[in-house]
Design a protein around this motif. Structure first.
Motif, PDB file in Angstrom:
ATOM      1  N   LEU A 254       0.830  -1.191   0.000  1.00  0.00           N
ATOM      2  CA  LEU A 254       0.000   0.000   0.000  1.00  0.00           C
ATOM      3  C   LEU A 254       0.873   1.254   0.000  1.00  0.00           C
ATOM      4  CD1 LEU A 254      -2.190  -2.094   0.742  1.00  0.00           C
ATOM      5  CD2 LEU A 254      -3.204  -0.354   2.227  1.00  0.00           C
ATOM      6  N   THR A 255       0.276   2.354  -0.418  1.00  0.00           N
ATOM      7  CA  THR A 255       0.999   3.617  -0.523  1.00  0.00           C
ATOM      8  C   THR A 255       0.987   4.382   0.800  1.00  0.00           C
ATOM      9  OG1 THR A 255      -1.011   4.718  -1.296  1.00  0.00           O
ATOM     10  CG2 THR A 255       0.456   3.812  -2.957  1.00  0.00           C
ATOM     11  N   TYR A 256       1.973   5.264   0.942  1.00  0.00           N
ATOM     12  CA  TYR A 256       2.087   6.169   2.093  1.00  0.00           C
ATOM     13  C   TYR A 256       1.970   5.417   3.420  1.00  0.00           C
ATOM     14  CZ  TYR A 256       1.917  10.217  -1.001  1.00  0.00           C
ATOM     15  OH  TYR A 256       2.213  11.160  -1.953  1.00  0.00           O
ATOM     16  N   LEU A 257       2.622   4.269   3.489  1.00  0.00           N
ATOM     17  CA  LEU A 257       2.554   3.461   4.705  1.00  0.00           C
ATOM     18  C   LEU A 257       3.949   2.917   5.020  1.00  0.00           C
ATOM     19  CD1 LEU A 257       0.387   2.523   6.717  1.00  0.00           C
ATOM     20  CD2 LEU A 257       0.232   0.402   5.427  1.00  0.00           C
ATOM     21  N   PRO A 258       4.614   3.428   6.055  1.00  0.00           N
ATOM     22  CA  PRO A 258       5.955   2.960   6.384  1.00  0.00           C
ATOM     23  C   PRO A 258       5.919   1.598   7.062  1.00  0.00           C
ATOM     24  CG  PRO A 258       5.233   4.562   8.016  1.00  0.00           C
ATOM     25  CD  PRO A 258       4.151   4.498   6.972  1.00  0.00           C
ATOM     26  N   ASP A 259       6.926   0.782   6.794  1.00  0.00           N
ATOM     27  CA  ASP A 259       7.024  -0.504   7.482  1.00  0.00           C
ATOM     28  C   ASP A 259       7.339  -0.305   8.965  1.00  0.00           C
ATOM     29  OD1 ASP A 259       6.551  -1.799   5.128  1.00  0.00           O
ATOM     30  OD2 ASP A 259       8.626  -2.392   4.778  1.00  0.00           O
ATOM     31  N   ASN A 260       8.189   0.669   9.262  1.00  0.00           N
ATOM     32  CA  ASN A 260       8.641   0.876  10.635  1.00  0.00           C
ATOM     33  C   ASN A 260       8.493   2.335  11.041  1.00  0.00           C
ATOM     34  OD1 ASN A 260      10.076  -1.848  11.333  1.00  0.00           O
ATOM     35  ND2 ASN A 260      10.837  -1.300   9.293  1.00  0.00           N
ATOM     36  N   GLN A 261       8.037   2.533  12.260  1.00  0.00           N
ATOM     37  CA  GLN A 261       7.992   3.850  12.893  1.00  0.00           C
ATOM     38  C   GLN A 261       8.528   3.712  14.317  1.00  0.00           C
ATOM     39  OE1 GLN A 261       4.272   6.399  11.047  1.00  0.00           O
ATOM     40  NE2 GLN A 261       3.957   5.312  12.924  1.00  0.00           N
ATOM     41  N   LEU A 262       9.309   4.688  14.744  1.00  0.00           N
ATOM     42  CA  LEU A 262       9.859   4.655  16.096  1.00  0.00           C
ATOM     43  C   LEU A 262       9.840   6.054  16.688  1.00  0.00           C
ATOM     44  CD1 LEU A 262      11.385   3.095  18.363  1.00  0.00           C
ATOM     45  CD2 LEU A 262      13.511   3.746  17.197  1.00  0.00           C
TER      46      LEU A 262
END
Length: 733
Positions: A630-638
């Protein structure tokens, strides 16, 4: 909304109040104890539903948390919450893009956003992409709820709920605050409130104004690229006498807000971004958004005894906005060469004047309704019965003016458009929503069973560009009706005083908007399981989630670079799988010492893939293959914050990392022109408490002056806000 609908709403309001009141009165047992009536019913969490016992992901950003950084940008405020995705745009958070658990962020269209328990989007059913968002800087706290326990809130139940709590009436006779600040790029803020509670009557009034000159420079002509936003709030409440048989409270809330922001959808070419990331092309010099928002909300709570209460809210929201912005440069739309034309002109590659079409994206929104909830506590059951009748509409009445951009980079209007000769239609929706929820406590187990029902009718009236007077019947009159039943089941198990295990399943739902040609609602099954461990100064929550969509929506907006002919159309993606992990930790070192060291961490992992091949006119999807991300969706956020605090001062450093994101559905390596690269941004807060009632503070956003891409709209690049320092003073009484 026509007069018959308004009259119907008034009649329904009266009938529902009387019938629910009579039903509750019949059930009430005689109770001589005096109940304490409050307005807790507008919140998600409270004394009966503490956040630590919720069978799902639950977080509260408290007043103390908000005071720490004093953010005016809701996206920075929410960065500390796992499972919440943010996509920056203008740098000041004027039009937030928020998502939860893989729903996508575009204009916060896929989550339920409320203020004081009432839907906040201008038209949540008929036009879900929200170009209005409550002013987050004036909020007293923010509640975030995800998972199966969201059955009470809708219409969008897949991702989660954000409930923003406005200034509550102070409990003392008189209390208030004055907060003033000034900073770089002409930033200024004035925030003041005052109010108090008498024996039976309470009131509060609040003013919040903030502004900036902007951090971008327009080629040739310069000019203001910032904004001015005003927000005013007033509340008054009346309680029954303490000796009354039934304790009641009526609260009236009035709110007004306006905004003028010189924002654009015309970004930069990659070449120009690399050289001068904070410039704007001269063709965007007329771009400006003006908005006005008015709200009336009436809350009524009656407590028949300690175990039976009825709350009812009537609400009315009126929102108008006109985003006057360039949509064609030298005959080409922004997404089809217009941005490149603007770049070439400013570089001198074009030596003759060119035409710029500036479109008035003029829209009026109306949202009104009545909602009620009966809470009944009997034995080991906590029962909730709720109903809402809602109406909303969006009226698009637009036009385009033609300007000549001369070789001195000055624009002069050569042709004035006629209102209604561009987009000329009304989208509307009527909806009934009902829910029942029962939380049963059996020893160390708490089981919550719920079901929600939505019945929606949408309509699109389109008069076309050739009938600006809307004479006669519209060229298109399309109705669509559908309903959905959404069950949920969740449970918690109290292992010991510190550890709670939780799990849940729910059916997710999002209504089909009038622009959905197939009239197909979004549906999914959502699962979660995890634990919550709190011991002393240590807090933690870890939850794994999985969403199985049978159909996912994509809403076409200018914010995603959609072609003008597709704006406000809603597309269906079919099967999508979303899975992930949310983790949050908090601890305060040296808790009993003179100096303490609080730390927080929030991490989100997400994997979201399309489940089938299809082609779509929705630009972000285009030609999709099974397994595309999907678009505009990061795998990782911290998110990590670390602070040091003493009795008279406090310093906190917060950093947030966001992984690579793609702007087009795909697999493998992300092409450079479809990539929003990973970024790490730090913010700093320093506070000095002069005494118990006053403080001075220094906030620095983007402390290390990171230059990064926020979005790619119409194939062009936008930069995030550079380093920005603010110095302020706060006094409370």
């Amino acid at each position: 909304m026509n007069q018959s609908n308004t009259l119907r709403l008034s009649v329904l309001a009266s009938a529902l109040l009387m019938s629910m009141g009579a039903t509750a009165a019949e059930k009430v047992t005689q109770d001589t104890q005096v109940a304490t009536t409050n307005i807790e019913q507008i919140t998600i969490f409270g004394s009966r539903n503490p956040v630590n016992t919720v069978p799902g992901s639950a977080h509260v950003i408290s007043a103390a948390d908000i005071e720490q950084f004093k953010y005016t940008d809701i996206m920075r405020t929410l960065a500390s919450i796992p499972g919440v995705y943010i996509q920056e745009e203008d740098g000041y958070g004027l039009r937030p893009n928020l998502g939860m658990r893989g729903t996508g962020q575009n204009r916060s269209e896929k989550i339920t956003v409320m203020e004081d328990g009432v839907l906040a989007a201008p038209a949540p059913y008929s036009s879900p992409a929200a170009y209005y968002f409550p002013t987050s800087g004036r909020m007293q706290s923010v509640e975030i709820l995800k998972g199966s326990s969201t059955v009470k809130y809708g219409p969008r139940t897949t991702g989660g709920v954000i409930n923003m709590l406005s200034r509550q009436i102070p409990e003392t006779e008189l209390a208030g605050k004055l907060d003033v600040a000034a900073g770089q790029d002409g930033f200024g803020k004035v925030h003041a409130f005052a109010g108090g509670q008498g024996e039976r009557i309470g009131a509060v009034t609040e003013i919040y104004r903030y502004q900036a000159d902007g951090f971008r420079d327009i080629n040739g002509v310069g000019g203001d690229t910032g904004f001015v936003k005003n927000d005013a709030l007033a509340k008054v409440s009346v309680k029954t006498d303490k000796t009354a048989k039934y304790q009641q409270i009526v609260e009236l809330k009035l709110k007004y807000a306006d905004e003028v922001s010189n924002e654009t959808y015309m970004g930069l070419t990659d070449e120009d971004y690399a050289a001068t990331p904070f410039m704007r092309y001269s063709a965007s010099q007329k771009d400006q958004m003006t908005t006005e928002h008015k709200q009336v909300q009436l809350n009524h709570v009656i407590e028949f005894n300690d175990n039976l209460a009825l709350s009812t809210t009537a609400y009315y929201n009126d929102f108008h906005r006109n985003w006057y912005k360039a949509d064609k440069v030298d005959g080409k739309s922004l997404s089809s060469g217009g941005v490149q034309n603007a770049a070439d002109f400013d570089k001198g590659s074009v030596t003759a004047p060119i035409d710029v079409s500036v479109k008035a994206n003029n829209r009026s929104y109306l949202s009104q309704g009545l909602q009620t909830e009966l809470n009944y506590y009997v034995g080991n059951h906590e029962l909730a019965f709720g109903a809402r009748y809602h109406e909303d509409e969006m009226d698009r009445y637009q036009w385009a003016d033609i300007y000549q951009l001369d070789t001195n980079q000055v624009m002069n209007r050569t042709q004035s458009g006629i209102p209604g000769t561009d987009s000329n239609r009304i989208d509307s929706a009527d909806a009934w929503a009902l829910f029942v929820q029962d939380r049963m406590t059996i020893g160390d187990f708490a089981i919550t069973v719920g079901i929600r029902y939505e019945d929606v009718t949408t309509n699109r009236l389109d008069w076309g560009k050739a009938n600006p007077g809307r004479d006669g019947q519209p060229s298109k009159d399309v109705d669509n009706s559908f309903s959905a039943v959404m069950p949920s089941l969740s449970a918690t198990y109290q292992v010991n005083e510190a550890l709670i295990l939780l799990a849940g399943v729910q059916k997710g739902f999002s209504p089909a908007a009038p622009g959905n040609a197939d009239g197909q609602e979004e549906e999914s099954w959502n699962y979660e399981a995890g634990l919550r461990y709190n011991q002393g100064a240590f807090t933690s929550e870890a939850i794994a989630f999985y969403g199985d969509y049978s159909n996912m929506h994509g809403n076409c907006t200018a914010a995603q670079g959609c072609d003008d002919n597709n704006i406000d159309n809603q597309y269906n993606a079919g099967e999508v799988d979303v899975s992930g992990l949310e983790l949050s930790l908090g601890y305060e070192f040296n808790q009993k010492g003179e100096i303490t060291f609080p730390v927080k961490m929030a991490y989100t992992f997400t994997n979201a893939e399309f489940g089938s091949d299809f082609s779509s006119d929705f630009e972000s999807w285009d030609n999709v293959k099974k397994g595309d991300s999907l678009t505009y969706l990061p795998d990782n956020q911290l998110y990590i914050s670390a602070g040091v605090a003493a009795e008279s001062w406090q310093v906190t450093l917060a950093g947030r990392y966001t992984d690579d994101m793609r702007t087009k559905a795909g697999q493998g390596d992300i092409p450079a022109d479809e990539l929003i690269g990973s970024k790490t941004v730090f913010d700093l807060s320093a506070r000095y408490f002069i005494n118990d009632v006053s403080e001075v503070y220094l906030n620095v956003d983007n402390l290390f002056d990171e230059t990064y891409v926020t979005t790619r709209v119409h194939g062009s690049v936008f930069a995030g806000k550079p380093q920005s320092a603010t110095l302020g003073y706060s006094y409370k009484f």
